[in-house]
Write an enzyme that holds these catalytic residues in place. Sequence first.
Site, mmCIF file in Angstrom:
data_model
loop_
_atom_site.group_PDB
_atom_site.id
_atom_site.type_symbol
_atom_site.label_atom_id
_atom_site.label_comp_id
_atom_site.label_asym_id
_atom_site.label_seq_id
_atom_site.Cartn_x
_atom_site.Cartn_y
_atom_site.Cartn_z
ATOM 1 N N ARG A 1 0.749 -0.945 -0.122
ATOM 2 C CA ARG A 1 -0.078 -0.060 0.098
ATOM 3 C C ARG A 1 0.821 1.455 0.006
ATOM 4 N NH1 ARG A 1 -5.198 -1.804 0.122
ATOM 5 N NH2 ARG A 1 -5.217 -3.525 1.522
ATOM 6 N N ASP A 2 0.515 2.339 -0.739
ATOM 7 C CA ASP A 2 1.029 3.362 -0.806
ATOM 8 C C ASP A 2 1.076 4.288 0.570
ATOM 9 O OD1 ASP A 2 2.044 5.494 -3.506
ATOM 10 O OD2 ASP A 2 1.301 6.469 -1.584
ATOM 11 N N ASN B 1 4.590 6.766 -13.670
ATOM 12 C CA ASN B 1 5.016 8.019 -13.708
ATOM 13 C C ASN B 1 6.469 7.834 -14.202
ATOM 14 O OD1 ASN B 1 2.594 9.226 -12.773
ATOM 15 N ND2 ASN B 1 3.400 9.166 -10.561
ATOM 16 N N VAL C 1 9.825 8.622 -6.687
ATOM 17 C CA VAL C 1 10.895 7.432 -6.270
ATOM 18 C C VAL C 1 11.567 6.754 -7.441
ATOM 19 C CG1 VAL C 1 10.880 5.406 -4.859
ATOM 20 C CG2 VAL C 1 9.419 7.170 -4.225
ATOM 21 N N HIS D 1 7.704 1.576 -10.551
ATOM 22 C CA HIS D 1 6.250 1.107 -9.864
ATOM 23 C C HIS D 1 5.348 1.778 -10.800
ATOM 24 C CE1 HIS D 1 7.669 5.192 -8.359
ATOM 25 N NE2 HIS D 1 6.413 5.493 -8.328
ATOM 26 N N HIS E 1 1.156 2.246 -10.313
ATOM 27 C CA HIS E 1 0.158 2.517 -9.251
ATOM 28 C C HIS E 1 -0.859 1.995 -9.659
ATOM 29 C CE1 HIS E 1 2.196 6.291 -7.475
ATOM 30 N NE2 HIS E 1 2.876 6.107 -8.631
HETATM 31 P P1 DGP Z 1 5.811 8.458 -7.685
HETATM 32 O O1 DGP Z 1 5.476 9.905 -7.653
HETATM 33 O O2 DGP Z 1 5.205 7.714 -8.951
HETATM 34 O O3 DGP Z 1 7.467 8.134 -7.836
HETATM 35 O O4 DGP Z 1 5.158 7.785 -6.639
HETATM 36 C C1 DGP Z 1 5.580 7.636 -5.366
HETATM 37 C C2 DGP Z 1 4.951 7.191 -4.348
HETATM 38 O O5 DGP Z 1 5.583 6.393 -3.396
HETATM 39 C C3 DGP Z 1 4.286 8.109 -3.794
HETATM 40 O O6 DGP Z 1 2.542 7.799 -4.025
HETATM 41 C C4 DGP Z 1 4.304 7.731 -2.349
HETATM 42 C C5 DGP Z 1 5.081 6.284 -2.182
HETATM 43 N N1 DGP Z 1 5.970 6.023 -1.356
HETATM 44 C C6 DGP Z 1 7.074 6.952 -0.930
HETATM 45 N N2 DGP Z 1 7.862 6.366 0.240
HETATM 46 C C7 DGP Z 1 7.041 5.641 0.409
HETATM 47 C C8 DGP Z 1 7.335 4.696 1.449
HETATM 48 O O7 DGP Z 1 8.404 4.644 2.335
HETATM 49 N N3 DGP Z 1 6.344 3.523 1.861
HETATM 50 C C9 DGP Z 1 5.163 3.355 1.203
HETATM 51 N N4 DGP Z 1 4.460 2.361 1.326
HETATM 52 N N5 DGP Z 1 5.031 4.271 0.037
HETATM 53 C C10 DGP Z 1 5.793 5.386 -0.240
#
Ligand code: DGP
Length: 115
Positions: A30-31, A88, A97, A101, A103
């Site tokens: 989960r995000d 993205n 990040v 990945h 979404h």
């Molecule tokens: P993007 O913008 O496409 O790189 O999305 C990165 C996503 O990663 C963002 O929606 C928040 C999520 N995220 C960042 N750090 C962490 C983390 O430490 N744990 C989790 N579960 N999600 C994270």
Amino acid sequence: MSEDCIFCKIIAKEIPAEILYSDERVTAFRDIEPAAPVHILVIPNKHIPSMNEVEEEDEKLIGHLFTVAKKIAIEEGIAERGYRLTMNVGKEGGQVVFHLHLHLLGGKPLRVHKY
Ligand code: DGP
């Protein structure tokens, strides 16, 4: 594994996450900042920074991200209602990040973006 990558640390269980699925090729969790009631990230276990670094040999792996996302959508009960899969790429694509990945977003009517 990339030393300073937060998602590699989640795969290695060095930092906690709510992991919903994992196999030898991908992990889904989960995000941490959900943008919808269901917001799950599906990532390759192999450290690929972004779609820009995907090679032909990764095609099956990228396809696997999508089939795992589909299965999770069914498990989360959103498959019939509909959901969104987005990736993205790079700074202007909104990537924060740099571990590739997918979404999986759903659980509410999602706004249609007009770019
Ligand atoms: P993007 O913008 O496409 O790189 O999305 C990165 C996503 O990663 C963002 O929606 C928040 C999520 N995220 C960042 N750090 C962490 C983390 O430490 N744990 C989790 N579960 N999600 C994270």
